[in-house]
Design a protein around this motif. Structure first.
Motif, PDB file in Angstrom:
ATOM      1  N   TRP A 157       0.743  -1.057  -0.016  1.00  0.00           N
ATOM      2  CA  TRP A 157       0.019   0.022   0.159  1.00  0.00           C
ATOM      3  C   TRP A 157       0.828   1.124   0.091  1.00  0.00           C
ATOM      4  O   TRP A 157       0.614   2.091  -0.759  1.00  0.00           O
ATOM      5  CB  TRP A 157      -0.988   0.001   1.196  1.00  0.00           C
ATOM      6  CG  TRP A 157      -1.950   1.138   1.347  1.00  0.00           C
ATOM      7  CD1 TRP A 157      -2.902   1.389   0.434  1.00  0.00           C
ATOM      8  CD2 TRP A 157      -1.534   2.367   1.925  1.00  0.00           C
ATOM      9  NE1 TRP A 157      -3.592   2.549   0.897  1.00  0.00           N
ATOM     10  CE2 TRP A 157      -2.754   3.308   1.816  1.00  0.00           C
ATOM     11  CE3 TRP A 157      -0.784   2.836   2.825  1.00  0.00           C
ATOM     12  CZ2 TRP A 157      -2.894   4.525   2.286  1.00  0.00           C
ATOM     13  CZ3 TRP A 157      -0.815   4.337   3.269  1.00  0.00           C
ATOM     14  CH2 TRP A 157      -1.916   5.077   3.091  1.00  0.00           C
ATOM     15  N   GLN A 158       1.813   1.187   0.849  1.00  0.00           N
ATOM     16  CA  GLN A 158       2.811   2.468   0.791  1.00  0.00           C
ATOM     17  C   GLN A 158       3.492   2.852  -0.366  1.00  0.00           C
ATOM     18  O   GLN A 158       3.721   3.948  -0.793  1.00  0.00           O
ATOM     19  CB  GLN A 158       3.626   2.182   2.173  1.00  0.00           C
ATOM     20  CG  GLN A 158       3.219   2.438   3.358  1.00  0.00           C
ATOM     21  CD  GLN A 158       4.120   2.198   4.633  1.00  0.00           C
ATOM     22  OE1 GLN A 158       5.329   1.560   4.502  1.00  0.00           O
ATOM     23  NE2 GLN A 158       3.627   2.929   5.922  1.00  0.00           N
ATOM     24  N   GLU A 159       4.175   1.445  -0.887  1.00  0.00           N
ATOM     25  CA  GLU A 159       4.653   1.831  -2.258  1.00  0.00           C
ATOM     26  C   GLU A 159       3.945   2.302  -3.215  1.00  0.00           C
ATOM     27  O   GLU A 159       4.236   3.074  -4.100  1.00  0.00           O
ATOM     28  CB  GLU A 159       5.127   0.301  -2.944  1.00  0.00           C
ATOM     29  CG  GLU A 159       6.533   0.024  -2.078  1.00  0.00           C
ATOM     30  CD  GLU A 159       6.968  -1.431  -2.590  1.00  0.00           C
ATOM     31  OE1 GLU A 159       6.818  -1.586  -3.700  1.00  0.00           O
ATOM     32  OE2 GLU A 159       7.582  -2.152  -1.685  1.00  0.00           O
ATOM     33  N   GLY A 160       2.453   2.017  -3.254  1.00  0.00           N
ATOM     34  CA  GLY A 160       1.483   2.626  -4.383  1.00  0.00           C
ATOM     35  C   GLY A 160       0.741   3.623  -4.120  1.00  0.00           C
ATOM     36  O   GLY A 160      -0.023   4.162  -4.989  1.00  0.00           O
ATOM     37  N   ALA A 161       0.863   4.212  -2.729  1.00  0.00           N
ATOM     38  CA  ALA A 161      -0.194   5.003  -2.268  1.00  0.00           C
ATOM     39  C   ALA A 161       0.238   6.554  -2.969  1.00  0.00           C
ATOM     40  O   ALA A 161       1.429   6.812  -3.244  1.00  0.00           O
ATOM     41  CB  ALA A 161       0.040   5.282  -0.729  1.00  0.00           C
ATOM     42  N   ASP A 162      -0.824   7.198  -3.420  1.00  0.00           N
ATOM     43  CA  ASP A 162      -0.693   8.556  -3.810  1.00  0.00           C
ATOM     44  C   ASP A 162      -1.502   9.665  -3.124  1.00  0.00           C
ATOM     45  O   ASP A 162      -2.215   9.256  -2.266  1.00  0.00           O
ATOM     46  CB  ASP A 162      -0.924   8.569  -5.641  1.00  0.00           C
ATOM     47  CG  ASP A 162      -2.365   7.933  -5.887  1.00  0.00           C
ATOM     48  OD1 ASP A 162      -3.175   7.779  -4.884  1.00  0.00           O
ATOM     49  OD2 ASP A 162      -2.711   8.004  -7.085  1.00  0.00           O
ATOM     50  N   ALA A 163      -1.532  10.763  -3.613  1.00  0.00           N
ATOM     51  CA  ALA A 163      -2.361  11.558  -2.872  1.00  0.00           C
ATOM     52  C   ALA A 163      -3.871  11.376  -2.650  1.00  0.00           C
ATOM     53  O   ALA A 163      -4.462  11.639  -1.832  1.00  0.00           O
ATOM     54  CB  ALA A 163      -2.375  13.047  -3.722  1.00  0.00           C
ATOM     55  N   MET A 164      -4.509  10.529  -3.699  1.00  0.00           N
ATOM     56  CA  MET A 164      -5.854  10.370  -3.792  1.00  0.00           C
ATOM     57  C   MET A 164      -6.272   9.238  -2.800  1.00  0.00           C
ATOM     58  O   MET A 164      -7.186   9.279  -2.104  1.00  0.00           O
ATOM     59  CB  MET A 164      -6.217   9.607  -5.048  1.00  0.00           C
ATOM     60  CG  MET A 164      -6.321  10.657  -6.278  1.00  0.00           C
ATOM     61  SD  MET A 164      -7.356  12.462  -5.876  1.00  0.00           S
ATOM     62  CE  MET A 164      -8.964  11.584  -5.629  1.00  0.00           C
ATOM     63  N   ASP A 165      -5.131   8.396  -2.445  1.00  0.00           N
ATOM     64  CA  ASP A 165      -5.306   7.416  -1.286  1.00  0.00           C
ATOM     65  C   ASP A 165      -5.887   8.055   0.000  1.00  0.00           C
ATOM     66  O   ASP A 165      -6.441   8.019   0.844  1.00  0.00           O
ATOM     67  CB  ASP A 165      -4.399   6.587  -1.041  1.00  0.00           C
ATOM     68  CG  ASP A 165      -4.205   5.553  -2.260  1.00  0.00           C
ATOM     69  OD1 ASP A 165      -5.266   4.834  -2.326  1.00  0.00           O
ATOM     70  OD2 ASP A 165      -3.179   5.465  -2.870  1.00  0.00           O
ATOM     71  N   TYR A 166      -4.694   9.363   0.129  1.00  0.00           N
ATOM     72  CA  TYR A 166      -5.117  10.136   1.444  1.00  0.00           C
ATOM     73  C   TYR A 166      -6.200  10.962   1.602  1.00  0.00           C
ATOM     74  O   TYR A 166      -6.974  11.168   2.617  1.00  0.00           O
ATOM     75  CB  TYR A 166      -3.809  11.099   1.709  1.00  0.00           C
ATOM     76  CG  TYR A 166      -2.780   9.919   2.087  1.00  0.00           C
ATOM     77  CD1 TYR A 166      -2.345   9.501   3.145  1.00  0.00           C
ATOM     78  CD2 TYR A 166      -1.811   9.888   0.885  1.00  0.00           C
ATOM     79  CE1 TYR A 166      -1.321   8.779   3.566  1.00  0.00           C
ATOM     80  CE2 TYR A 166      -0.609   9.098   1.166  1.00  0.00           C
ATOM     81  CZ  TYR A 166      -0.446   8.585   2.358  1.00  0.00           C
ATOM     82  OH  TYR A 166       0.791   7.566   2.636  1.00  0.00           O
ATOM     83  N   VAL A 167      -6.527  11.531   0.220  1.00  0.00           N
ATOM     84  CA  VAL A 167      -7.803  12.108   0.021  1.00  0.00           C
ATOM     85  C   VAL A 167      -9.087  11.115   0.452  1.00  0.00           C
ATOM     86  O   VAL A 167     -10.110  11.799   1.081  1.00  0.00           O
ATOM     87  CB  VAL A 167      -8.006  12.654  -1.530  1.00  0.00           C
ATOM     88  CG1 VAL A 167      -9.399  13.245  -1.666  1.00  0.00           C
ATOM     89  CG2 VAL A 167      -6.917  13.738  -1.594  1.00  0.00           C
ATOM     90  N   PHE A 168      -9.053   9.858   0.002  1.00  0.00           N
ATOM     91  CA  PHE A 168     -10.024   9.141   0.343  1.00  0.00           C
ATOM     92  C   PHE A 168     -10.370   8.802   1.664  1.00  0.00           C
ATOM     93  O   PHE A 168     -11.537   8.831   2.351  1.00  0.00           O
ATOM     94  CB  PHE A 168     -10.050   7.822  -0.631  1.00  0.00           C
ATOM     95  CG  PHE A 168     -10.408   8.041  -1.883  1.00  0.00           C
ATOM     96  CD1 PHE A 168     -11.119   8.525  -2.467  1.00  0.00           C
ATOM     97  CD2 PHE A 168      -9.646   7.258  -2.875  1.00  0.00           C
ATOM     98  CE1 PHE A 168     -11.625   8.854  -3.691  1.00  0.00           C
ATOM     99  CE2 PHE A 168      -9.707   7.579  -4.419  1.00  0.00           C
ATOM    100  CZ  PHE A 168     -10.907   8.253  -4.746  1.00  0.00           C
ATOM    101  N   LEU A 169      -9.083   8.586   2.490  1.00  0.00           N
ATOM    102  CA  LEU A 169      -8.986   8.472   3.974  1.00  0.00           C
ATOM    103  C   LEU A 169      -9.578   9.961   4.302  1.00  0.00           C
ATOM    104  O   LEU A 169     -10.466   9.601   5.381  1.00  0.00           O
ATOM    105  CB  LEU A 169      -7.682   8.485   4.453  1.00  0.00           C
ATOM    106  CG  LEU A 169      -7.128   7.117   4.340  1.00  0.00           C
ATOM    107  CD1 LEU A 169      -5.639   7.252   4.599  1.00  0.00           C
ATOM    108  CD2 LEU A 169      -7.586   6.227   4.984  1.00  0.00           C
ATOM    109  N   ALA A 170      -9.463  11.134   4.162  1.00  0.00           N
ATOM    110  CA  ALA A 170      -9.980  12.331   4.734  1.00  0.00           C
ATOM    111  C   ALA A 170     -11.459  12.447   4.542  1.00  0.00           C
ATOM    112  O   ALA A 170     -12.109  12.843   5.037  1.00  0.00           O
ATOM    113  CB  ALA A 170      -9.201  13.386   4.007  1.00  0.00           C
ATOM    114  N   ILE A 171     -12.010  12.040   3.315  1.00  0.00           N
ATOM    115  CA  ILE A 171     -13.146  12.012   2.821  1.00  0.00           C
ATOM    116  C   ILE A 171     -13.977  11.119   3.988  1.00  0.00           C
ATOM    117  O   ILE A 171     -14.883  11.630   4.381  1.00  0.00           O
ATOM    118  CB  ILE A 171     -13.515  11.795   1.342  1.00  0.00           C
ATOM    119  CG1 ILE A 171     -12.974  12.866   0.491  1.00  0.00           C
ATOM    120  CG2 ILE A 171     -14.934  11.505   1.129  1.00  0.00           C
ATOM    121  CD1 ILE A 171     -13.077  12.285  -1.126  1.00  0.00           C
ATOM    122  N   GLY A 172     -13.664  10.027   3.929  1.00  0.00           N
ATOM    123  CA  GLY A 172     -14.226   9.070   4.910  1.00  0.00           C
ATOM    124  C   GLY A 172     -14.524   9.655   6.305  1.00  0.00           C
ATOM    125  O   GLY A 172     -15.426   9.667   6.990  1.00  0.00           O
TER     126      GLY A 172
END
Length: 164
Positions: A136-151
């Motif tokens: 997950w960390q290798e492939g994580a991009d900004a959108m992954d963090y945006v989805f975390l924040a949205i939830g």
């Protein structure tokens, strides 16, 4: 000429008696049950994480609306069953962040199982949470963090609204 008659001043307690059946008692404050709210939110988080990962696997990509759904489900469960306790929106936010993250790990595990043509249990046994986290960390991009924040954002607001 019209004559105006003024009623006598009410005696002590007379105003309350005069209101009679038209007066409604004040609605008691809903305190809820914080333990039940947290328990419901934990169950909702686990269900939402599995559904989030499954949806992403089915369509082979992430969808922001699914993260919104995670936050809605967790926030609704916490607020509806837990009441107005000010701790619940924070707990729901943290559980939502965790559920979106676990859903993403579950998506990775499902994708690896499909790719390797093996069972999910074998992937979880060999890779473990640490291995899935590394991927997950290798492939994580900004959108992954945006989805975390949205939830998390949706869970906070939904918890407050559902407790009203």
């Amino acid at each position: 000429m019209s004559q105006h008659i003024q009623p006598p001043a009410p005696e002590s307690g007379a105003a309350e008696a005069a209101a009679g059946p038209l007066a409604y008692p004040a609605e008691p404050a809903r305190t809820g049950n914080i333990g039940l709210g947290i328990a419901a939110a934990v169950v909702a988080a686990l269900v939402a994480a599995a559904a989030y990962g499954g949806i992403m696997n089915a369509i082979d990509r992430q969808v922001g609306y699914a993260a919104v759904g995670v936050g809605l489900l967790i926030g609704f469960a916490a607020g509806k069953l837990g009441g107005k306790n000010p701790v619940l929106p924070v707990v729901a936010t943290l559980l939502s962040l965790g559920a979106v993250y676990l859903g993403q790990l579950f998506f990775i595990a499902l994708a690896l199982a499909d790719y390797g043509n093996v069972g999910l249990g074998e992937v979880l046994d060999k890779a473990g949470v640490g291995g899935l986290n590394d991927i997950w960390q290798e492939g994580a991009d900004a959108m992954d963090y945006v989805f975390l924040a949205i939830g998390g954002f949706v869970a906070f607001g939904t918890t407050k609204k559902a407790s009203d």
